[in-house]
Write an enzyme that holds these catalytic residues in place. Sequence first.
Site, PDB file in Angstrom:
ATOM      1  N   HIS A 120       0.873  -1.181   0.000  1.00 35.50           N
ATOM      2  CA  HIS A 120       0.000   0.000   0.000  1.00 35.50           C
ATOM      3  C   HIS A 120       0.911   1.232   0.000  1.00 35.50           C
ATOM      4  CE1 HIS A 120      -2.246  -3.023   2.414  1.00 35.50           C
ATOM      5  NE2 HIS A 120      -3.343  -2.488   1.931  1.00 35.50           N
ATOM      6  N   GLU A 251     -10.910  -6.772  -4.233  1.00 35.80           N
ATOM      7  CA  GLU A 251     -10.708  -7.880  -3.283  1.00 35.80           C
ATOM      8  C   GLU A 251     -11.931  -7.984  -2.373  1.00 35.80           C
ATOM      9  OE1 GLU A 251      -6.851  -7.902  -1.385  1.00 35.80           O
ATOM     10  OE2 GLU A 251      -7.712  -8.790   0.420  1.00 35.80           O
ATOM     11  N   GLU A 287      -9.141 -13.626  -1.529  1.00 35.83           N
ATOM     12  CA  GLU A 287      -8.387 -13.998  -0.327  1.00 35.83           C
ATOM     13  C   GLU A 287      -9.193 -15.065   0.418  1.00 35.83           C
ATOM     14  OE1 GLU A 287      -6.442 -10.909   1.899  1.00 35.83           O
ATOM     15  OE2 GLU A 287      -6.942 -11.882   3.785  1.00 35.83           O
ATOM     16  N   HIS A 290     -10.950 -14.307   3.620  1.00 36.54           N
ATOM     17  CA  HIS A 290     -12.170 -13.516   3.470  1.00 36.54           C
ATOM     18  C   HIS A 290     -13.331 -14.405   3.032  1.00 36.54           C
ATOM     19  CE1 HIS A 290      -9.553  -9.677   2.532  1.00 36.54           C
ATOM     20  NE2 HIS A 290      -9.332 -10.188   3.732  1.00 36.54           N
ATOM     21  N   ASP A 315      -4.878 -13.680  -2.766  1.00 36.44           N
ATOM     22  CA  ASP A 315      -4.141 -13.334  -1.545  1.00 36.44           C
ATOM     23  C   ASP A 315      -4.077 -14.613  -0.724  1.00 36.44           C
ATOM     24  OD1 ASP A 315      -3.430 -10.789  -2.028  1.00 36.44           O
ATOM     25  OD2 ASP A 315      -4.687  -9.854  -0.496  1.00 36.44           O
ATOM     26  N   ASP A 326     -10.372 -12.390  10.806  1.00 33.92           N
ATOM     27  CA  ASP A 326      -9.340 -12.436   9.774  1.00 33.92           C
ATOM     28  C   ASP A 326      -7.971 -12.612  10.432  1.00 33.92           C
ATOM     29  OD1 ASP A 326      -8.330 -12.188   7.249  1.00 33.92           O
ATOM     30  OD2 ASP A 326      -8.490 -10.011   7.156  1.00 33.92           O
ATOM     31  N   ASP A 328      -5.303 -13.973   8.962  1.00 37.95           N
ATOM     32  CA  ASP A 328      -4.216 -13.833   7.977  1.00 37.95           C
ATOM     33  C   ASP A 328      -3.052 -14.771   8.268  1.00 37.95           C
ATOM     34  OD1 ASP A 328      -5.374 -11.915   6.325  1.00 37.95           O
ATOM     35  OD2 ASP A 328      -4.673 -10.238   7.537  1.00 37.95           O
ATOM     36  N   ASP A 358      -0.610 -12.614   1.736  1.00 41.96           N
ATOM     37  CA  ASP A 358      -1.223 -11.612   2.629  1.00 41.96           C
ATOM     38  C   ASP A 358      -1.386 -12.288   4.000  1.00 41.96           C
ATOM     39  OD1 ASP A 358      -2.575  -9.598   3.833  1.00 41.96           O
ATOM     40  OD2 ASP A 358      -4.180  -9.440   2.354  1.00 41.96           O
TER      41      ASP A 358
END
Length: 455
Positions: A120, A251, A287, A290, A315, A326, A328, A358
Amino acid sequence: MSSFAPAAKRPKRGKASADSEAFPDIKRIEYKPDAKPDDLLCFKHYNAKEEIYGKTMEEWLRFSVCYWHTFRGTGADPFGYPTLIRPWEDGDDSMEIAKARIRAAFEFFSKLGIKYWTFHDRDIAPEGETLEETNRNLDEISDLALELQKKHDVKLLWGTANLFANPRYMNGAGTNPDPHVLAYAGAQVKKMLEITKKLGGVNFVFWGGREGYQTILNTDVKRELDHMAALFKMAVDYKKKIGFTGQLLIEPKPKEPTKHQYDYDAQTVIGFLKTYNLDGDFKLNIEPNHTTLAGHGYEHDVIVASKLGFLGSVDSNTGSPDLGWDTDQFPMDVKGATLVMKAILEQDGLTPGGLNFDCKVRRESTDLEDMFVSHIGAMDTFARGLRNAVRILTEGLLPTAVKERYSGFDTGIGKKVEDGKATLEELEQYVIEHGEPAVLSGRQERYETLLNRYV
Ligand code: XUL
Ligand code: CO
């Protein structure tokens, strides 16, 4: 909660020079198929240059490291201070540290043999007092990134604008009720499209963490969706204007941080894109964590997006099956990876997308070595998934069984239905002539057993 003070200041550390290594104890990670189980700083399954099913493993998998977790993650959570104290950090968000950090990152990418990265805007350079100052910071650090990309032969998989962390975005970015905030989001997207183009990025991602609502009582859903679509349309126009040729990606995520997010899941986003005539300009970055938050199985959105022609990138992470948020985590489940790779092989690869990690190491995984082992483990998981999926497709038992299941639609009345030529009167006549349909087993356990033979 008042007892939770801001994060403790880290101890000041010596600044890394441009030439000193950030990971002096770790050598380039090699493929060692015969490695002993406790030799974890090597690949047992991922062999980048090995040809399999018409491409090299590296071409099928297109791994990417994400900057925000692996180089900006601190291990802080709502209940605790940072735990991941990296030697090149000193707790300040300065340009000097931004440079040391990005040098460490490129050393990390090249030691792992990973050819792509993602970031980002706000991950790589600190925000200044004004947009102009922020953009100058971004210009300076992205110039260094370009130099490092060339030096280490690493490419940008995608760039994205952080339209969720700053308090200005708390009520949304593209969906904010205040057009001033939407304007700020537009300015950030404009700048990041330029930076992504400068770095040769092959995709650009939109993730709408604040694009939704906390209560529908204060929300005009229709106007918010119209505004979000308008912002996307401006991004498409600007992309064309500056000659950025990367793929735009959305996304999906159903919730977190916002209670309800408009980009709920793959099918919802595809419906949104078609509603606003944006389906020719966008694909999806799926992802799996998600997907599971949306109440689907791990591989569901990858398969749905792929089959509908919208799978652009992945992702590549996972949630914890016993939690509803989440997390990750690094993907370590071979069966999930096999199903994702099967979908990717069936659409002949993800290019220009890739498998972007991710993922973050756990708050408790505090060693520098954990950064490597996590990525190696995930790369080996997907290498195994690739090898398994190739065997599934080469031997053909599963795909043939599915094809056979629908073969009634290859001829006769089924074919007419598929071609959109059948009428309700014809269907009625068909039943009058053929009577009751036979009971056909779905054979779920047979499919599950067959899949297990390959995993
Ligand atoms: C958040 C998430 C983001 C996007 C990029 O859940 O996945 O990191 O991938 O903004
Ligand atoms: Co993501």
